[in-house]
Design a protein around this motif. Structure first.
Motif, PDB file in Angstrom:
ATOM      1  N   MET A 120      46.457 -54.531  32.212  1.00 48.97           N
ATOM      2  CA  MET A 120      46.302 -55.441  31.085  1.00 48.97           C
ATOM      3  C   MET A 120      45.980 -56.866  31.516  1.00 48.97           C
ATOM      4  N   PHE A 121      45.257 -57.562  30.635  1.00 43.31           N
ATOM      5  CA  PHE A 121      44.963 -58.990  30.729  1.00 43.31           C
ATOM      6  C   PHE A 121      45.511 -59.609  29.452  1.00 43.31           C
ATOM      7  N   ILE A 122      46.473 -60.538  29.600  1.00 44.25           N
ATOM      8  CA  ILE A 122      47.200 -61.057  28.439  1.00 44.25           C
ATOM      9  C   ILE A 122      47.076 -62.574  28.401  1.00 44.25           C
ATOM     10  N   ARG A 123      46.464 -63.081  27.343  1.00 44.96           N
ATOM     11  CA  ARG A 123      46.286 -64.516  27.167  1.00 44.96           C
ATOM     12  C   ARG A 123      47.532 -65.143  26.539  1.00 44.96           C
ATOM     13  N   LEU A 124      47.840 -66.369  26.994  1.00 42.84           N
ATOM     14  CA  LEU A 124      48.863 -67.190  26.351  1.00 42.84           C
ATOM     15  C   LEU A 124      48.176 -68.496  25.944  1.00 42.84           C
ATOM     16  N   PRO A 125      47.375 -68.447  24.883  1.00 47.80           N
ATOM     17  CA  PRO A 125      46.486 -69.569  24.546  1.00 47.80           C
ATOM     18  C   PRO A 125      47.226 -70.723  23.892  1.00 47.80           C
ATOM     19  N   VAL A 126      46.546 -71.863  23.864  1.00 44.70           N
ATOM     20  CA  VAL A 126      47.134 -73.052  23.228  1.00 44.70           C
ATOM     21  C   VAL A 126      46.774 -73.135  21.752  1.00 44.70           C
ATOM     22  N   LYS A 127      45.797 -72.342  21.309  1.00 45.59           N
ATOM     23  CA  LYS A 127      45.366 -72.367  19.912  1.00 45.59           C
ATOM     24  C   LYS A 127      45.644 -71.008  19.270  1.00 45.59           C
TER      25      LYS A 127
ATOM     26  N   LEU B  22      46.870 -57.145  20.181  1.00 43.87           N
ATOM     27  CA  LEU B  22      45.471 -56.921  20.541  1.00 43.87           C
ATOM     28  C   LEU B  22      44.653 -57.621  19.463  1.00 43.87           C
ATOM     29  N   PRO B  23      44.026 -58.769  19.763  1.00 36.80           N
ATOM     30  CA  PRO B  23      43.290 -59.483  18.721  1.00 36.80           C
ATOM     31  C   PRO B  23      41.971 -58.810  18.390  1.00 36.80           C
ATOM     32  N   ARG B  24      41.523 -58.962  17.147  1.00 41.34           N
ATOM     33  CA  ARG B  24      40.222 -58.419  16.769  1.00 41.34           C
ATOM     34  C   ARG B  24      39.116 -59.109  17.554  1.00 41.34           C
ATOM     35  N   ILE B  25      39.091 -60.425  17.517  1.00 39.02           N
ATOM     36  CA  ILE B  25      38.111 -61.216  18.263  1.00 39.02           C
ATOM     37  C   ILE B  25      38.882 -62.049  19.285  1.00 39.02           C
ATOM     38  N   ILE B  26      38.504 -61.953  20.532  1.00 40.76           N
ATOM     39  CA  ILE B  26      39.197 -62.630  21.626  1.00 40.76           C
ATOM     40  C   ILE B  26      38.878 -64.128  21.576  1.00 40.76           C
ATOM     41  N   GLY B  27      39.906 -64.939  21.706  1.00 37.04           N
ATOM     42  CA  GLY B  27      39.727 -66.386  21.651  1.00 37.04           C
ATOM     43  C   GLY B  27      39.162 -66.965  22.942  1.00 37.04           C
ATOM     44  N   LEU B  28      38.838 -68.243  22.870  1.00 42.74           N
ATOM     45  CA  LEU B  28      38.298 -68.961  24.018  1.00 42.74           C
ATOM     46  C   LEU B  28      39.403 -69.674  24.793  1.00 42.74           C
ATOM     47  N   GLN B  29      39.043 -70.202  25.928  1.00 42.76           N
ATOM     48  CA  GLN B  29      39.871 -70.917  26.899  1.00 42.76           C
ATOM     49  C   GLN B  29      40.641 -69.943  27.800  1.00 42.76           C
ATOM     50  N   CYS B  30      40.815 -70.396  29.033  1.00 37.15           N
ATOM     51  CA  CYS B  30      41.563 -69.619  30.035  1.00 37.15           C
ATOM     52  C   CYS B  30      42.653 -70.490  30.653  1.00 37.15           C
ATOM     53  N   ILE B  31      43.331 -71.263  29.821  1.00 35.43           N
ATOM     54  CA  ILE B  31      44.306 -72.200  30.345  1.00 35.43           C
ATOM     55  C   ILE B  31      45.549 -71.508  30.883  1.00 35.43           C
ATOM     56  N   CYS B  32      45.869 -70.310  30.344  1.00 38.21           N
ATOM     57  CA  CYS B  32      47.060 -69.580  30.805  1.00 38.21           C
ATOM     58  C   CYS B  32      46.913 -68.110  30.440  1.00 38.21           C
ATOM     59  N   GLN B  33      47.108 -67.243  31.419  1.00 34.65           N
ATOM     60  CA  GLN B  33      47.035 -65.805  31.181  1.00 34.65           C
ATOM     61  C   GLN B  33      47.800 -65.058  32.261  1.00 34.65           C
ATOM     62  N   VAL B  34      48.257 -63.880  31.912  1.00 32.20           N
ATOM     63  CA  VAL B  34      48.877 -62.977  32.883  1.00 32.20           C
ATOM     64  C   VAL B  34      47.881 -61.854  33.149  1.00 32.20           C
ATOM     65  N   VAL B  35      47.530 -61.688  34.421  1.00 36.51           N
ATOM     66  CA  VAL B  35      46.478 -60.760  34.815  1.00 36.51           C
ATOM     67  C   VAL B  35      47.086 -59.654  35.661  1.00 36.51           C
TER      68      VAL B  35
END
Length: 238
Positions: free
Chosen positions: A116-123, A142-155
């Protein structure tokens, strides 16, 4: 969990925040960013501006965007080389709420796999196609449309390997590429709300954005809107 903080040594205004992140993130280390402004550091990057995948990306890659993409690839490679099941990858303009981050990481530990790739976005702009788990108002989705920015994620390690294979040639910014799950074969999950914030404006401003003449702003916005419309034809499905 190992944490990797992407940071350019020359970004002195961000150094104080890096020290804070070294304290706030679990088992954290600094990973030297690739400097896209240095031609020698990106000379070997294979690129095909906007044309490798459909929909075509309407803007050429900026040197700073190339550097950011290669910096994330460097972290993905370290996840594999160091044998981590997961790692948290953060950019150096992140501010976290330690208590909420701990809750988010507990959700990940309980429900995630190395694939899994899990975003922890600011927006908080993503809407769920599926809710995998929750802790109060905090949800792993699991979002329908993936958001932008890569400020924080667990890979996860499986995701890192998959993404490295898909990005030997790059044609658009890393966050925009990650939206193309139908190309990468990599679903992208998100945890919201998570307490994260972006503080670039407090520590010297963005290292990527450049000024655009007023005459060109409208054209850029039209191209961006058309691109996003095409992207929305490819939602993630449960």
């Amino acid at each position: 969990m190992r944490s990797m903080i992407i940071h350019l040594p020359g970004s002195t205004k961000r150094r104080g925040n890096v020290y804070r992140l070294l304290t706030d993130l679990p088992d954290a280390e600094v990973v030297e960013a690739v400097d896209g402004r240095d031609p020698a550091q990106i000379a070997g990057v294979r690129r095909s501006d906007g044309t490798r995948f459909s929909p075509h990306y309407p803007f050429p890659l900026r040197p700073a965007e190339i550097g950011v993409f290669q910096s994330h690839r460097r972290c993905w490679q370290r996840i594999l080389d160091e044998g981590h099941d997961f790692a948290l990858v953060a950019e150096d303009d992140l501010r976290v709420d330690p208590d909420r981050l701990a809750r988010a990481l507990a959700l990940i530990a309980a429900h995630a796999t190395p694939e899994m790739f899990i975003r922890l976005p600011v927006k908080a702009r993503e809407t769920p196609a599926r809710v995998l788990a929750s802790d109060g108002q905090m949800r792993l989705i699991l979002p329908r449309i993936i958001g932008l920015q890569c400020i924080c994620q667990v890979v996860g390690s499986g995701a890192a390997e998959r993404l490295l294979g898909a990005t030997e040639t790059i044609d658009r910014p890393v966050d925009t590429f990650l939206q193309m799950h139908w190309i990468t074969g990599q679903p992208v999950h998100t945890i919201l709300p998570n307490g994260n914030a972006e503080i670039a404006n407090q520590i010297g401003g963005s290292t990527i954005q450049t000024k655009t003449r007023a005459s060109g702003k409208l054209a850029r916005e039209v191209k961006r809107a058309l691109y996003r419309a095409r992207l929305h034809l490819h939602p993630q499905h449960p």
